[in-house]
Scaffold this motif. Structure first.
Motif, PDB file in Angstrom:
ATOM      1  N   VAL A   1      37.526  83.724  34.912  1.00 57.74           N
ATOM      2  CA  VAL A   1      38.593  83.165  35.744  1.00 57.74           C
ATOM      3  C   VAL A   1      38.344  81.659  35.806  1.00 57.74           C
ATOM      4  N   VAL A   2      39.388  80.880  35.593  1.00 51.92           N
ATOM      5  CA  VAL A   2      39.258  79.428  35.492  1.00 51.92           C
ATOM      6  C   VAL A   2      38.629  78.817  36.749  1.00 51.92           C
ATOM      7  N   THR A   3      38.875  79.409  37.904  1.00 54.90           N
ATOM      8  CA  THR A   3      38.324  78.828  39.135  1.00 54.90           C
ATOM      9  C   THR A   3      36.797  78.848  39.151  1.00 54.90           C
ATOM     10  N   ASP A   4      36.186  79.706  38.352  1.00 55.94           N
ATOM     11  CA  ASP A   4      34.721  79.727  38.260  1.00 55.94           C
ATOM     12  C   ASP A   4      34.168  78.449  37.629  1.00 55.94           C
ATOM     13  N   TYR A   5      35.032  77.672  36.974  1.00 62.31           N
ATOM     14  CA  TYR A   5      34.578  76.518  36.207  1.00 62.31           C
ATOM     15  C   TYR A   5      35.167  75.194  36.687  1.00 62.31           C
ATOM     16  N   TYR A   6      35.815  75.192  37.828  1.00 59.86           N
ATOM     17  CA  TYR A   6      36.396  73.948  38.340  1.00 59.86           C
ATOM     18  C   TYR A   6      35.370  72.830  38.480  1.00 59.86           C
ATOM     19  N   HIS A   7      34.152  73.162  38.788  1.00 63.66           N
ATOM     20  CA  HIS A   7      33.128  72.131  38.965  1.00 63.66           C
ATOM     21  C   HIS A   7      32.842  71.374  37.655  1.00 63.66           C
ATOM     22  N   LEU A   8      33.225  71.944  36.516  1.00 63.56           N
ATOM     23  CA  LEU A   8      32.998  71.292  35.219  1.00 63.56           C
ATOM     24  C   LEU A   8      34.191  70.458  34.750  1.00 63.56           C
ATOM     25  N   PHE A   9      35.282  70.466  35.509  1.00 62.33           N
ATOM     26  CA  PHE A   9      36.502  69.783  35.083  1.00 62.33           C
ATOM     27  C   PHE A   9      36.304  68.286  34.845  1.00 62.33           C
ATOM     28  N   PRO A  10      35.629  67.546  35.705  1.00 62.43           N
ATOM     29  CA  PRO A  10      35.419  66.116  35.413  1.00 62.43           C
ATOM     30  C   PRO A  10      34.671  65.886  34.091  1.00 62.43           C
ATOM     31  N   LYS A  11      33.673  66.697  33.820  1.00 59.67           N
ATOM     32  CA  LYS A  11      32.925  66.577  32.569  1.00 59.67           C
ATOM     33  C   LYS A  11      33.825  66.891  31.366  1.00 59.67           C
ATOM     34  N   PHE A  12      34.682  67.885  31.531  1.00 60.12           N
ATOM     35  CA  PHE A  12      35.648  68.231  30.488  1.00 60.12           C
ATOM     36  C   PHE A  12      36.573  67.047  30.194  1.00 60.12           C
ATOM     37  N   LEU A  13      37.092  66.429  31.237  1.00 58.83           N
ATOM     38  CA  LEU A  13      37.994  65.279  31.045  1.00 58.83           C
ATOM     39  C   LEU A  13      37.284  64.123  30.350  1.00 58.83           C
ATOM     40  N   ASP A  14      36.044  63.869  30.733  1.00 59.84           N
ATOM     41  CA  ASP A  14      35.271  62.797  30.090  1.00 59.84           C
ATOM     42  C   ASP A  14      35.141  63.022  28.588  1.00 59.84           C
ATOM     43  N   PHE A  15      35.026  64.276  28.190  1.00 50.16           N
ATOM     44  CA  PHE A  15      34.893  64.610  26.776  1.00 50.16           C
ATOM     45  C   PHE A  15      36.257  64.674  26.076  1.00 50.16           C
ATOM     46  N   MET A  16      37.221  65.340  26.708  1.00 50.71           N
ATOM     47  CA  MET A  16      38.485  65.657  26.042  1.00 50.71           C
ATOM     48  C   MET A  16      39.448  64.478  25.931  1.00 50.71           C
ATOM     49  N   LEU A  17      39.566  63.671  26.964  1.00 51.81           N
ATOM     50  CA  LEU A  17      40.545  62.577  26.925  1.00 51.81           C
ATOM     51  C   LEU A  17      40.323  61.611  25.764  1.00 51.81           C
ATOM     52  N   PRO A  18      39.093  61.187  25.478  1.00 51.61           N
ATOM     53  CA  PRO A  18      38.899  60.343  24.283  1.00 51.61           C
ATOM     54  C   PRO A  18      39.291  61.061  22.983  1.00 51.61           C
ATOM     55  N   CYS A  19      39.039  62.359  22.910  1.00 54.96           N
ATOM     56  CA  CYS A  19      39.414  63.125  21.710  1.00 54.96           C
ATOM     57  C   CYS A  19      40.929  63.139  21.525  1.00 54.96           C
ATOM     58  N   ILE A  20      41.671  63.266  22.625  1.00 54.81           N
ATOM     59  CA  ILE A  20      43.133  63.237  22.553  1.00 54.81           C
ATOM     60  C   ILE A  20      43.614  61.855  22.147  1.00 54.81           C
ATOM     61  N   ARG A  21      43.056  60.817  22.772  1.00 54.01           N
ATOM     62  CA  ARG A  21      43.462  59.437  22.449  1.00 54.01           C
ATOM     63  C   ARG A  21      43.213  59.094  20.985  1.00 54.01           C
ATOM     64  N   GLU A  22      42.114  59.612  20.423  1.00 49.71           N
ATOM     65  CA  GLU A  22      41.751  59.325  19.031  1.00 49.71           C
ATOM     66  C   GLU A  22      42.472  60.232  18.033  1.00 49.71           C
ATOM     67  N   GLY A  23      43.265  61.172  18.526  1.00 53.90           N
ATOM     68  CA  GLY A  23      43.996  62.076  17.642  1.00 53.90           C
ATOM     69  C   GLY A  23      43.163  63.212  17.078  1.00 53.90           C
ATOM     70  N   LYS A  24      41.947  63.400  17.605  1.00 55.23           N
ATOM     71  CA  LYS A  24      41.100  64.510  17.154  1.00 55.23           C
ATOM     72  C   LYS A  24      41.590  65.843  17.702  1.00 55.23           C
ATOM     73  N   ILE A  25      42.232  65.806  18.851  1.00 52.33           N
ATOM     74  CA  ILE A  25      42.829  66.981  19.474  1.00 52.33           C
ATOM     75  C   ILE A  25      44.325  66.700  19.600  1.00 52.33           C
ATOM     76  N   VAL A  26      45.133  67.601  19.103  1.00 48.46           N
ATOM     77  CA  VAL A  26      46.581  67.458  19.165  1.00 48.46           C
ATOM     78  C   VAL A  26      47.137  68.671  19.902  1.00 48.46           C
ATOM     79  N   TYR A  27      48.105  68.439  20.744  1.00 48.82           N
ATOM     80  CA  TYR A  27      48.713  69.549  21.483  1.00 48.82           C
ATOM     81  C   TYR A  27      50.227  69.462  21.375  1.00 48.82           C
ATOM     82  N   VAL A  28      50.876  70.578  21.634  1.00 48.53           N
ATOM     83  CA  VAL A  28      52.326  70.672  21.561  1.00 48.53           C
ATOM     84  C   VAL A  28      52.848  70.995  22.948  1.00 48.53           C
ATOM     85  N   GLU A  29      53.897  70.285  23.356  1.00 46.73           N
ATOM     86  CA  GLU A  29      54.547  70.569  24.633  1.00 46.73           C
ATOM     87  C   GLU A  29      55.987  70.994  24.384  1.00 46.73           C
TER      88      GLU A  29
END
Length: 149
Positions: free
Chosen positions: A89-117
């Motif tokens: 359940v995602v709520t078990d991992y909310y405490h890791l969300f800031p660390k996730f953002l620190d890792f993921m946002l640069p990957c998105i900005r650099e085009g390493k991670i692409v998503y569709v909306e």
């Protein structure tokens, strides 16, 4: 790209479609699967998992609107292939969300991670957008823009 609703395929057709995808993209089997669909999709995944594969299971969207939930027929593959299937359940991992953002946002900005909306606009489109989620009519993350400010 065509959006295919796997919910509308009968199990035999789904098995053929998935086997085709499996052979082309996962010729040695699937190591890791993130499943939030369940049902026929999970059944097809179990057939195609690699020895000692792992499945992270967080939902069963294919089952939520059914009067009678579908059973999984390929459960023996968990034993034969020594699979690890773990629910979370995602709520078990909310405490890791800031660390996730620190890792993921640069990957998105650099085009390493692409998503569709899949974007809808206006509050009035919310009911149709929600129904579309359960009919598998969206492609990617469903977003409803209710205001631009």
């Amino acid at each position: 790209m065509t959006n295919v609703s796997f919910k509308k395929l009968n199990p035999q057709v789904l098995a053929v479609v998935f086997a085709s995808i499996h052979c082309r993209h996962f010729p040695e089997g699937i190591d890791i699967c993130f499943d939030n669909v369940g049902g026929k999709m999970l059944d097809a995944v179990l057939l195609n998992m690699k020895l000692n594969g792992r499945i992270a299971h967080c939902g069963m969207i294919s089952q939520y609107t059914l009067d009678e939930p579908e059973g999984i027929k390929n459960m023996m593959n968990i034993i034969y292939k020594r699979l690890r299937l773990e629910g979370f359940v995602v709520t078990d991992y909310y405490h890791l969300f800031p660390k996730f953002l620190d890792f993921m946002l640069p990957c998105i900005r650099e085009g390493k991670i692409v998503y569709v909306e899949d974007i809808s606009e206006a509050l009035e489109s919310c009911p149709a957008a929600l129904v579309g989620l359960f009919k598998s009519s969206n492609l990617g993350k469903k977003v409803v823009i209710v205001a631009t400010e």
